[in-house]
Write an enzyme that holds these catalytic residues in place. Structure first.
Site, PDB file in Angstrom:
ATOM      1  N   GLY A  77       0.613  -1.587  -0.384  1.00  0.00           N
ATOM      2  CA  GLY A  77       0.064   0.191  -0.118  1.00  0.00           C
ATOM      3  C   GLY A  77       0.806   1.330   0.261  1.00  0.00           C
ATOM      4  O   GLY A  77       1.446   1.521   0.750  1.00  0.00           O
ATOM      5  N   ARG A 131       0.987  -5.405  -5.387  1.00  0.00           N
ATOM      6  CA  ARG A 131       1.032  -6.357  -4.267  1.00  0.00           C
ATOM      7  C   ARG A 131       0.861  -7.254  -5.415  1.00  0.00           C
ATOM      8  O   ARG A 131       0.578  -8.462  -5.999  1.00  0.00           O
ATOM      9  CB  ARG A 131      -0.016  -6.742  -3.535  1.00  0.00           C
ATOM     10  N   ASP A 152      -0.559   1.711   8.404  1.00  0.00           N
ATOM     11  CA  ASP A 152      -0.660   0.676   9.674  1.00  0.00           C
ATOM     12  C   ASP A 152       0.529   1.020  10.568  1.00  0.00           C
ATOM     13  O   ASP A 152      -0.007   0.332  11.757  1.00  0.00           O
ATOM     14  CB  ASP A 152      -0.852  -0.185   8.954  1.00  0.00           C
ATOM     15  N   ASP A 193       2.820  -0.853  11.738  1.00  0.00           N
ATOM     16  CA  ASP A 193       3.025  -2.577  12.434  1.00  0.00           C
ATOM     17  C   ASP A 193       3.709  -2.900  12.659  1.00  0.00           C
ATOM     18  O   ASP A 193       4.245  -4.317  12.638  1.00  0.00           O
ATOM     19  CB  ASP A 193       1.341  -3.255  11.684  1.00  0.00           C
ATOM     20  N   ASP A 236       5.354  -4.259   5.407  1.00  0.00           N
ATOM     21  CA  ASP A 236       5.853  -6.122   6.206  1.00  0.00           C
ATOM     22  C   ASP A 236       5.868  -6.794   5.322  1.00  0.00           C
ATOM     23  O   ASP A 236       6.941  -7.831   5.276  1.00  0.00           O
ATOM     24  CB  ASP A 236       4.720  -6.389   7.549  1.00  0.00           C
ATOM     25  N   ARG A 252      -4.846  -2.474   9.666  1.00  0.00           N
ATOM     26  CA  ARG A 252      -5.251  -3.745   8.737  1.00  0.00           C
ATOM     27  C   ARG A 252      -5.588  -4.823  10.334  1.00  0.00           C
ATOM     28  O   ARG A 252      -6.500  -4.469  10.401  1.00  0.00           O
ATOM     29  CB  ARG A 252      -3.666  -4.460   8.000  1.00  0.00           C
ATOM     30  N   THR A 274       4.870   2.425   5.312  1.00  0.00           N
ATOM     31  CA  THR A 274       3.241   2.182   5.820  1.00  0.00           C
ATOM     32  C   THR A 274       2.322   3.216   6.761  1.00  0.00           C
ATOM     33  O   THR A 274       2.049   2.874   7.823  1.00  0.00           O
ATOM     34  CB  THR A 274       3.067   0.168   6.144  1.00  0.00           C
TER      35      THR A 274
HETATM   36  O1  F6P Z   1      -1.058  -1.685   4.311  1.00  0.00           O
HETATM   37  C1  F6P Z   1      -1.639  -0.557   3.725  1.00  0.00           C
HETATM   38  C2  F6P Z   1      -3.782  -0.529   3.856  1.00  0.00           C
HETATM   39  O2  F6P Z   1      -3.948   0.723   3.533  1.00  0.00           O
HETATM   40  C3  F6P Z   1      -4.050  -1.445   5.253  1.00  0.00           C
HETATM   41  O3  F6P Z   1      -4.535  -0.524   5.439  1.00  0.00           O
HETATM   42  C4  F6P Z   1      -5.200  -1.672   4.538  1.00  0.00           C
HETATM   43  O4  F6P Z   1      -5.664  -2.251   5.397  1.00  0.00           O
HETATM   44  C5  F6P Z   1      -4.690  -2.428   2.775  1.00  0.00           C
HETATM   45  O5  F6P Z   1      -3.545  -1.536   2.701  1.00  0.00           O
HETATM   46  C6  F6P Z   1      -6.000  -2.155   2.162  1.00  0.00           C
HETATM   47  O6  F6P Z   1      -5.197  -2.649   0.946  1.00  0.00           O
HETATM   48  P1  F6P Z   1      -5.033  -2.397  -0.656  1.00  0.00           P
HETATM   49  O7  F6P Z   1      -5.468  -0.947  -1.391  1.00  0.00           O
HETATM   50  O8  F6P Z   1      -4.652  -3.551  -1.815  1.00  0.00           O
HETATM   51  O9  F6P Z   1      -6.635  -2.617  -0.675  1.00  0.00           O
END
Ligand code: F6P
Length: 318
Positions: free
Chosen positions: A11, A72, A127, A129, A103, A171, A125
């Site tokens: 992300g 991703r 998050d 985390d 991560d 997340r 990130t």
């Molecule tokens: O890891 C960052 C994040 O925004 C999380 O907070 C969320 O759960 C996820 O990415 C959403 O991912 P995507 O952009 O693949 O929908």
């Protein structure tokens, strides 16, 4: 160092561009050529690689998102994907790499380090985390965005004496919810680290309503509840009207805060210094206001102690 590759993965997070700028500038200082790899590990496999000059990054420090784009990659998770990535790095004469991401991205960085590439990870990130570091790039900006949105919701809640459930990102990490509450943004919070069941949320709301506080914010981390179910449960038990707001992707965009820009600049320069000093297989972090590094692997041990911050909440949200 031959050529230095840089990529952003997972992300996007505000401040990634600031980190890219710092890496390119620091590499330029040492006379090292930088190759920008677009679209994360997938772009590496697909050879989306081009030289990245100091001039190109001159004006990006304040821009949200990532100029390198991100993805991703599921292909990179496979052995064949990693083999392709290594071939591409060899073809482009890149023997050192900085990976900016969360991560999963830093796990990917570790895989390349294990296969002989000099790799440094930078935590990017929203998050927060990755517990080896107090802050990841993007978290502060997102926290400020969340607080701004919550403030607006509070205005309308207090005008109508309403309760709102606000779902924030993170997340499996509750830091965005936790810090929002610490900053005065919400009354009742439920996070993966300290989850509340429906009964507890209702009894906390009831005691606030009994004290005459009729507008209340319940902040919850994403992925924890069926929000409609939670809303209907509260409405049924307390006989009040409840609203639900999912903040969603507004949280990931925006210009990086001053804090994130300074953090990203420090981390970017530090990462290049590490490579120049012969280090590999580590991630850059910040602990007690000092830039540190830690071996890649096990960077998001969720069992890490957040007790101190949660005990602060007990005193703030009574
Ligand atoms: O890891 C960052 C994040 O925004 C999380 O907070 C969320 O759960 C996820 O990415 C959403 O991912 P995507 O952009 O693949 O929908």
């Amino acid at each position: 160092m031959k050529k230095l590759g840089v990529l952003t993965s997972g992300g996007d997070a505000p401040g990634m561009n600031t980190a890219i700028r710092a890496i390119v500038k620091a590499a330029d200082y040492y006379g090292v050529d930088v190759m920008g790899i677009r679209c994360g590990f997938q772009g590496l496999i697909d050879r989306k690689i081009h030289p990245l000059t100091s001039q190109e990054v001159e004006d990006i420090a304040d821009k949200g998102g990532t100029i390198l784009k991100t993805s991703r990659s599921t292909e990179f998770l496979e052995e064949t994907g990693k083999k392709k990535a290594l071939e591409v790095l060899r073809d482009f004469d890149i023997n050192s790499l900085v990976v900016i991401g969360g991560d999963g991205s830093l796990k990917g960085a570790e895989k390349l380090h294990d296969r002989g590439i000099n790799v440094i990870g930078i935590p990017g990130t929203i998050d927060n985390d990755l517990v080896f570091t107090d802050y990841s790039i993007g978290f502060d900006t997102t926290l400020n965005t969340v607080l701004e949105c919550i403030g607006k919701i509070k205005d309308t809640d207090s005008s109508h004496d309403k309760t709102t459930i606000v779902e924030v990102m993170g997340r499996y990490c509750g830091d965005l919810a936790l810090y929002s509450a610490l900053a005065g943004g919400g009354e009742i919070i439920s996070t993966p680290e300290k989850p509340l069941d429906f009964h507890t949320i209702c009894s906390q709301l009831r005691s606030r309503i009994n004290r005459g506080k009729n507008d209340n914010l319940v902040i919850v981390t994403e992925r924890m509840y069926d929000l409609q179910e939670l809303q209907q449960h509260i409405e049924g038990k307390l006989d009040i009207n409840v609203r639900t707001t999912v903040l969603g992707f507004v949280q990931r965009g925006g210009n990086p805060s001053a804090f994130d820009r300074v953090l990203a600049s420090k981390m970017g320069v530090y990462a290049v210094d590490m490579l120049m000093g012969g280090y590999s297989g580590v991630a850059v972090g910040v602990k007690e206001n000092k830039i540190i590094h830690q071996k890649l692997g096990n960077l998001n041990d969720m069992k890490a102690d957040k007790q101190e911050k949660y005990s602060l909440l007990e005193k703030l949200l009574n």
